[in-house]
Design an enzyme around this catalytic site. Sequence first.
Site, PDB file in Angstrom:
ATOM      1  CG  HIS A   1      -1.057   9.280 -17.951  1.00 23.04           C
ATOM      2  ND1 HIS A   1      -0.621  10.946 -18.615  1.00 23.04           N
ATOM      3  CD2 HIS A   1      -1.684   9.336 -17.056  1.00 23.04           C
ATOM      4  CE1 HIS A   1      -1.057  11.094 -17.531  1.00 23.04           C
ATOM      5  NE2 HIS A   1      -1.844  10.849 -16.439  1.00 23.04           N
TER       6      HIS A   1
ATOM      7  N   GLY B   1      -2.613  -1.973  -7.509  1.00 17.70           N
ATOM      8  CA  GLY B   1      -1.462  -1.774  -6.899  1.00 17.70           C
ATOM      9  C   GLY B   1      -0.005  -1.806  -7.836  1.00 17.70           C
ATOM     10  N   GLY B   2       1.500  -0.302  -7.104  1.00 15.41           N
ATOM     11  CA  GLY B   2       2.254  -0.327  -7.991  1.00 15.41           C
ATOM     12  C   GLY B   2       2.723   0.873  -7.761  1.00 15.41           C
TER      13      GLY B   2
ATOM     14  CB  SER C   1      -2.454   4.654 -16.657  1.00 18.14           C
ATOM     15  OG  SER C   1      -2.553   6.226 -16.409  1.00 18.14           O
TER      16      SER C   1
ATOM     17  CE1 TYR D   1       1.342   4.476 -13.539  1.00 17.70           C
ATOM     18  CE2 TYR D   1       0.550   6.776 -14.662  1.00 17.70           C
ATOM     19  CZ  TYR D   1       0.008   5.208 -13.896  1.00 17.70           C
ATOM     20  OH  TYR D   1      -0.995   5.610 -13.455  1.00 17.70           O
TER      21      TYR D   1
ATOM     22  CG  LEU E   1       2.372  -5.901  -6.347  1.00 11.57           C
ATOM     23  CD1 LEU E   1       1.926  -4.203  -6.817  1.00 11.57           C
ATOM     24  CD2 LEU E   1       1.987  -6.917  -6.740  1.00 11.57           C
TER      25      LEU E   1
ATOM     26  CB  SER F   1      -7.955  13.363 -13.335  1.00  5.83           C
ATOM     27  OG  SER F   1      -7.048  13.699 -14.327  1.00  5.83           O
TER      28      SER F   1
HETATM   29  C1  15L Z   1      -3.235   8.999 -13.319  1.00  5.34           C
HETATM   30  O1  15L Z   1      -2.352   8.163 -14.020  1.00  5.34           O
HETATM   31  C2  15L Z   1      -2.335   9.293 -12.079  1.00  5.34           C
HETATM   32  O2  15L Z   1      -2.118   7.676 -11.484  1.00  5.34           O
HETATM   33  C3  15L Z   1      -3.059  10.390 -11.516  1.00  5.34           C
HETATM   34  O3  15L Z   1      -2.709  10.318 -10.275  1.00  5.34           O
HETATM   35  C4  15L Z   1      -3.054  10.963 -12.130  1.00  5.34           C
HETATM   36  O4  15L Z   1      -2.565  12.207 -12.375  1.00  5.34           O
HETATM   37  C5  15L Z   1      -3.628  11.199 -13.496  1.00  5.34           C
HETATM   38  O5  15L Z   1      -2.448   9.685 -14.178  1.00  5.34           O
HETATM   39  C6  15L Z   1      -4.037  11.925 -14.374  1.00  5.34           C
HETATM   40  O6  15L Z   1      -3.576  12.118 -15.678  1.00  5.34           O
HETATM   41  O7  15L Z   1      -4.292  13.086 -13.974  1.00  5.34           O
END
Ligand code: 15L
Length: 272
Positions: free
Chosen positions: A120, A79-80, A118, A143, A59, A172
């Site tokens: 996150h 990707g990433g 995500s 991340y 990437l 998840s």
């Molecule tokens: C994510 O963003 C991860 O890519 C994945 O591996 C999980 O850990 C997920 O979050 C999560 O929060 O469970």
Amino acid sequence: MPAHPTPLRFKRLLLTGAAGGLGRELRTRLKAYCDTLRLSDIAELGDAAPGEELRPARLEDKAAVNDLLGGVDAVVHLGGVSVEAPFEPILQANIVGVFHVYEAARRHGVKRIVFASSNHVTGFYRQDEVIDTRVPVRPDGLYGLSKAFGENLAQLYFDRHGIETVCVRIGSSFAEPKDRRMLASWMSFDDLERVVVSALTAPVVGCSVIYGISDNATRWYDNSRAAHIGYRPQDSSERFRAAVEARQPALDRSDPATVYQGGAFVRTGPLE
Ligand code: 15L
């Protein structure tokens, strides 16, 4: 049998991150929605099945990513780096890399991207809060921060260049929930397919955000502001509850991983 009933077929779809956990799932499923599925990753992709094109690319390699998007109708960008990690790999793959994807989309006239964001991005909201898709971001690490950058970049490329994106804040997505937190954040692979295909085919999305979770009994995310995408989850983590609770009977409420939606990500480093 595709999990999402759509009459729309694409000529060529690009799936990045195709060798990862979710990429491998979508590799088999997205073929039903396109004539040609172009697959990219830095990890081994195996042999091309009929209707597949294999295009390994880094990437952070601008020219390679530019070539990757030539002739595609839409992109599913998984990707990433997909977990918390030191800054340098996140910078290269998730920040420089996502910029290359959007620049290539602009140059080639690609008009729809599904961006694997995500949970996150908002991992520092608490587990006693239900948040919608318009709350301010509260990343739980580098991340999550890099995914927030990707979401903002998507907004810029919509406002400036009309490239539409659905940012799917994936919870998840595994075969089954692994712990109590995932009873709220879990998304089945069938629902993953449903949310991605809805995001690819909804007629007008602009730059939208949606949480990628199943129809779980307990959840922290309100997707009502993303109803225009038409994602209707069909699965629920409830059937796994008894087994998960038996495996993890006690929760340590002084542990930030129990308090915050991001779980253990809120206390993983290294932030360097
Ligand atoms: C994510 O963003 C991860 O890519 C994945 O591996 C999980 O850990 C997920 O979050 C999560 O929060 O469970």
